[in-house]
Design a protein around this motif. Structure first.
Motif, PDB file in Angstrom:
ATOM      1  N   VAL A 293       1.413  -1.058   0.010  1.00  0.00           N
ATOM      2  CA  VAL A 293       0.341   0.290  -0.261  1.00  0.00           C
ATOM      3  C   VAL A 293       0.632   0.993   0.039  1.00  0.00           C
ATOM      4  O   VAL A 293       0.689   2.288  -0.916  1.00  0.00           O
ATOM      5  N   VAL A 294       1.798   0.899   1.335  1.00  0.00           N
ATOM      6  CA  VAL A 294       2.780   2.324   0.604  1.00  0.00           C
ATOM      7  C   VAL A 294       3.610   2.605  -0.004  1.00  0.00           C
ATOM      8  O   VAL A 294       3.859   3.838  -0.546  1.00  0.00           O
ATOM      9  N   THR A 295       4.077   1.410  -0.876  1.00  0.00           N
ATOM     10  CA  THR A 295       4.704   2.173  -2.045  1.00  0.00           C
ATOM     11  C   THR A 295       4.180   2.594  -3.504  1.00  0.00           C
ATOM     12  O   THR A 295       4.314   3.477  -4.016  1.00  0.00           O
ATOM     13  N   PHE A 296       2.769   1.985  -3.701  1.00  0.00           N
ATOM     14  CA  PHE A 296       1.853   1.984  -5.137  1.00  0.00           C
ATOM     15  C   PHE A 296       1.212   3.365  -4.423  1.00  0.00           C
ATOM     16  O   PHE A 296       1.600   4.389  -5.071  1.00  0.00           O
ATOM     17  N   TYR A 297       1.651   4.243  -3.264  1.00  0.00           N
ATOM     18  CA  TYR A 297       0.813   5.110  -2.568  1.00  0.00           C
ATOM     19  C   TYR A 297       2.277   5.933  -3.001  1.00  0.00           C
ATOM     20  O   TYR A 297       1.455   7.573  -3.827  1.00  0.00           O
ATOM     21  N   SER A 298       3.177   5.437  -2.498  1.00  0.00           N
ATOM     22  CA  SER A 298       4.875   6.415  -2.514  1.00  0.00           C
ATOM     23  C   SER A 298       5.119   6.828  -4.434  1.00  0.00           C
ATOM     24  O   SER A 298       5.377   7.867  -5.111  1.00  0.00           O
ATOM     25  N   TYR A 299       4.553   5.865  -5.405  1.00  0.00           N
ATOM     26  CA  TYR A 299       5.246   5.942  -6.833  1.00  0.00           C
ATOM     27  C   TYR A 299       3.642   6.460  -7.082  1.00  0.00           C
ATOM     28  O   TYR A 299       3.879   7.141  -8.263  1.00  0.00           O
ATOM     29  N   TYR A 300       2.124   6.787  -6.920  1.00  0.00           N
ATOM     30  CA  TYR A 300       1.500   7.381  -7.253  1.00  0.00           C
ATOM     31  C   TYR A 300       2.174   9.066  -7.120  1.00  0.00           C
ATOM     32  O   TYR A 300       1.859   9.970  -7.914  1.00  0.00           O
ATOM     33  N   LEU A 301       1.948   9.253  -6.168  1.00  0.00           N
ATOM     34  CA  LEU A 301       2.634  10.379  -4.817  1.00  0.00           C
ATOM     35  C   LEU A 301       3.980  11.101  -6.337  1.00  0.00           C
ATOM     36  O   LEU A 301       3.945  11.885  -6.975  1.00  0.00           O
ATOM     37  N   MET A 302       4.589  10.327  -6.518  1.00  0.00           N
ATOM     38  CA  MET A 302       6.139  10.453  -7.463  1.00  0.00           C
ATOM     39  C   MET A 302       5.284  11.274  -8.796  1.00  0.00           C
ATOM     40  O   MET A 302       5.799  11.717  -9.393  1.00  0.00           O
ATOM     41  N   SER A 303       4.123  10.124  -9.151  1.00  0.00           N
ATOM     42  CA  SER A 303       3.557  10.997 -10.687  1.00  0.00           C
ATOM     43  C   SER A 303       3.554  11.620 -10.754  1.00  0.00           C
ATOM     44  O   SER A 303       3.229  12.606 -11.261  1.00  0.00           O
TER      45      SER A 303
ATOM     46  N   VAL B 162       3.561  14.485  -8.933  1.00  0.00           N
ATOM     47  CA  VAL B 162       4.531  15.399  -8.471  1.00  0.00           C
ATOM     48  C   VAL B 162       5.243  15.901 -10.077  1.00  0.00           C
ATOM     49  O   VAL B 162       5.349  17.167 -11.039  1.00  0.00           O
ATOM     50  N   LEU B 163       5.532  14.671 -10.836  1.00  0.00           N
ATOM     51  CA  LEU B 163       6.033  15.186 -12.422  1.00  0.00           C
ATOM     52  C   LEU B 163       5.035  15.398 -13.341  1.00  0.00           C
ATOM     53  O   LEU B 163       5.518  16.261 -13.597  1.00  0.00           O
ATOM     54  N   GLU B 164       4.179  15.200 -13.202  1.00  0.00           N
ATOM     55  CA  GLU B 164       2.821  16.157 -13.928  1.00  0.00           C
ATOM     56  C   GLU B 164       2.610  16.953 -13.281  1.00  0.00           C
ATOM     57  O   GLU B 164       2.641  18.432 -14.688  1.00  0.00           O
ATOM     58  N   HIS B 165       2.568  17.734 -12.421  1.00  0.00           N
ATOM     59  CA  HIS B 165       2.732  18.795 -12.109  1.00  0.00           C
ATOM     60  C   HIS B 165       3.951  19.471 -12.395  1.00  0.00           C
ATOM     61  O   HIS B 165       3.205  21.177 -13.425  1.00  0.00           O
ATOM     62  N   CYS B 166       5.275  19.496 -12.458  1.00  0.00           N
ATOM     63  CA  CYS B 166       6.231  20.955 -12.758  1.00  0.00           C
ATOM     64  C   CYS B 166       5.690  20.381 -14.608  1.00  0.00           C
ATOM     65  O   CYS B 166       6.399  21.032 -14.833  1.00  0.00           O
ATOM     66  N   GLU B 167       5.911  19.445 -15.306  1.00  0.00           N
ATOM     67  CA  GLU B 167       4.682  19.237 -16.341  1.00  0.00           C
ATOM     68  C   GLU B 167       4.509  20.406 -16.855  1.00  0.00           C
ATOM     69  O   GLU B 167       4.080  21.488 -17.886  1.00  0.00           O
ATOM     70  N   LYS B 168       3.355  20.640 -16.003  1.00  0.00           N
ATOM     71  CA  LYS B 168       1.668  21.774 -16.571  1.00  0.00           C
ATOM     72  C   LYS B 168       2.879  22.539 -17.023  1.00  0.00           C
ATOM     73  O   LYS B 168       2.300  23.973 -17.176  1.00  0.00           O
ATOM     74  N   ALA B 169       3.963  22.728 -15.617  1.00  0.00           N
ATOM     75  CA  ALA B 169       4.187  24.424 -15.205  1.00  0.00           C
ATOM     76  C   ALA B 169       5.407  24.596 -16.000  1.00  0.00           C
ATOM     77  O   ALA B 169       6.216  25.988 -15.517  1.00  0.00           O
ATOM     78  N   GLY B 170       5.907  23.821 -17.119  1.00  0.00           N
ATOM     79  CA  GLY B 170       6.831  23.763 -18.432  1.00  0.00           C
ATOM     80  C   GLY B 170       8.333  23.633 -17.940  1.00  0.00           C
ATOM     81  O   GLY B 170       9.211  23.426 -18.470  1.00  0.00           O
TER      82      GLY B 170
ATOM     83  N   MET C 146       0.464   7.239 -15.467  1.00  0.00           N
ATOM     84  CA  MET C 146       1.581   6.313 -14.345  1.00  0.00           C
ATOM     85  C   MET C 146       0.571   5.767 -13.883  1.00  0.00           C
ATOM     86  O   MET C 146       0.649   4.525 -13.577  1.00  0.00           O
ATOM     87  N   PHE C 147      -0.185   5.700 -13.579  1.00  0.00           N
ATOM     88  CA  PHE C 147      -1.304   5.355 -12.768  1.00  0.00           C
ATOM     89  C   PHE C 147      -2.055   4.207 -13.173  1.00  0.00           C
ATOM     90  O   PHE C 147      -1.883   3.542 -12.616  1.00  0.00           O
ATOM     91  N   LYS C 148      -2.368   4.392 -14.233  1.00  0.00           N
ATOM     92  CA  LYS C 148      -2.872   2.539 -15.335  1.00  0.00           C
ATOM     93  C   LYS C 148      -1.408   1.879 -15.216  1.00  0.00           C
ATOM     94  O   LYS C 148      -1.990   0.453 -14.529  1.00  0.00           O
ATOM     95  N   GLY C 149      -0.288   2.396 -15.335  1.00  0.00           N
ATOM     96  CA  GLY C 149       1.040   1.828 -15.346  1.00  0.00           C
ATOM     97  C   GLY C 149       1.083   0.947 -13.683  1.00  0.00           C
ATOM     98  O   GLY C 149       1.363  -0.071 -13.626  1.00  0.00           O
ATOM     99  N   LEU C 150       0.710   1.767 -12.513  1.00  0.00           N
ATOM    100  CA  LEU C 150       1.294   0.928 -11.582  1.00  0.00           C
ATOM    101  C   LEU C 150      -0.017  -0.089 -11.503  1.00  0.00           C
ATOM    102  O   LEU C 150       0.032  -0.932 -10.656  1.00  0.00           O
TER     103      LEU C 150
END
Length: 462
Positions: free
Chosen positions: A81-91, A93-101, A265-269
């Protein structure tokens, strides 16, 4: 007369400048070649599954041995549960940075950008390199051991040694390492996914057969008699489970997705963790149920004891060993990608084309040298599993259980009174303690096994 001046404060080193957009990345050979972004969500699922679901799942009955049924199930579920949650949070953050350019395709760039520290860039690259190189060495060592097992069953008194099998594996890895991009491994990693399911089902079937046979071992699920040994064994087992769920290359895997990456990434996870659910629980339950506290660190060894007959059909176990061997090639390739990306960022010329002589020759030389390096250490240190236990505890815990939560809190800035903020803080604190205690217990095991260590030995230390 000189005028005294105040000494400049010691500042953290500046990380290399971070690419802000794709136009700047056009001169980045590591991004353009190794981490080219062409994949779909299911390709990310293949990569994630290969990075997490490997032959280390055959260690789960051994991990249960130090925990027992209740704590074993609890630890396995919490880690999942923790690793799924962790990897989802990471994705996220990456999506947020992408939207910010600011699309980040490397873990070190993401951490340095969000946390604003040059030290963090070098911390992440050091930990990532140690983990990835360690896994590549371990994959070659285990693949060599698989070949040795098959050879010994055919020719018990044959003249070949473990280091020779490791050399054979290294040559194959040198050839396979020339696949130029992470994305080009998608078909290899799809095969890896099916291989992980195949040998898991073989092991489960073999354990059921062993449990029902007249030679079934006596079942004993008791833990260590000494309280100190019991606690140390428990933390060693928890570290093993944490390392099995470890990844450490989520940003690099997400980098292979064609933009925009939102939701992919959520689908991949989800694909990856569906495979995890099937394989992890079935291997852990069947192996621990049959062998209890006599479970070996590789359940295949419990099924093929040194003394007495095999506890399942030899042909079936041999097929399982072959499937493990084949998947180890894929795992070694996946965890080499960060090293290749670092090398090609420095050595390749993005303007010359991926397969130009200017880029092809350095790629062949550098990747072959990297594999020779990993193969040499695999042959020299057949007790590398103990060393890797320490590296895993010190490496996977910060990359997979601490940094994702910290990066999310720094990026999204949830309210300090919110549930998300505090659950992230609790996970960081708890797993920092687990990492420290796990490192201590892993170092203790390293010391206890030291008498068995011998350079270039034919025997792999469990």
């Amino acid at each position: 007369m000189t005028i005294p001046t105040l000494q400049q404060p010691l500042l953290p080193p500046e990380a290399p400048p971070l690419p802000e957009n794709d136009s700047i990345r056009q001169g980045d050979a590591g991004a353009a070649f190794v981490l080219e972004s062409k994949g779909e969500w299911y390709h990310a699922g293949f990569h994630l599954t290969t990075a997490i679901v490997g032959p280390t799942i055959l260690t789960l009955p051994y991990a249960f041995r130090g925990l027992g049924w209740g704590l074993g199930f609890f630890s396995l579920t919490v880690m999942g549960v923790v690793t799924f949650y962790s990897y989802y949070l990471m994705s996220l953050v990456l999506e947020h940075c992408e939207k910010a350019g600011r699309r980040h395709i490397r873990f070190r760039e993401l951490a340095s950008d969000v946390l604003g520290s040059g030290w963090m860039y070098y911390f992440v690259i050091f930990i990532q390199t140690a983990i990835n190189t360690g896994i590549s060495i371990g994959a070659i060592l285990l693949a060599g051991e698989c070949l040795q097992i098959m050879y010994s069953s055919i020719s018990p008194d044959g003249p070949l040694h473990l280091w020779q099998f490791i050399a054979m594996v290294t040559v194959v890895m040198m050839v396979l390492s020339q696949l130029p991009t992470f994305h080009s491994l998608r078909h290899v990693n799809l095969a890896s996914l099916f291989l992980s399911l195949a040998y898991t089902f073989i092991v489960v079937g073999a354990c059921i057969h062993a449990g029902l046979s007249k030679d079934a071992p006596a079942r004993d699920y008791s833990l260590e008699s000494s309280k100190f040994s019991m606690v140390m064994s428990a933390f060693t087992s928890i570290s093993i489970i944490a390392a099995i769920f470890g990844n450490g290359i989520v940003p690099e895997i997400q980098a292979t997705l064609a933009p925009p990456v939102t939701g992919k990434m959520f689908k991949g996870l989800m694909m990856c963790y569906s495979v995890i659910f099937v394989t992890f629980y079935s291997a852990a339950v069947s192996g621990y149920y049959v062998f209890g506290n006599k479970a070996s660190s590789n359940i295949l060894k419990s099924l093929m004891p040194d003394e007495g007959p095999a506890l399942a059909p030899t042909w079936l176990l041999g097929l399982g060993v072959i499937f493990v061997l084949l998947q180890l090639f894929a795992i070694g390739l996946v965890y080499s990608q960060v090293a290749y990306e670092i090398m090609e960022t420095k050595s390749a010329d993005v303007n010359q084309g991926m397969f130009s002589k200017r880029n092809l020759i350095p790629r062949i030389i550098l990747r072959s040298l990297y594999m020779i390096f990993c193969g040499f250490f695999a042959a020299m240190l057949p007790f590398f599993g103990d060393i890797n236990g320490v590296v895993g505890a010190l490496g996977f815990i910060p990359l997979d259980f601490i940094l994702p939560m910290l990066l999310y809190n720094m990026t999204y800035k949830p309210s300090r009174s919110s549930f998300t903020y505090w659950i992230n803080i609790i996970i960081m604190v708890v797993f920092t303690c687990v990492g420290l205690l796990g490192s201590f217990s892993s170092v203790r095991k390293l010391v206890l096994d030291a008498s068995k260590f011998k350079l270039f030995s034919d025997d792999v230390v469990d």
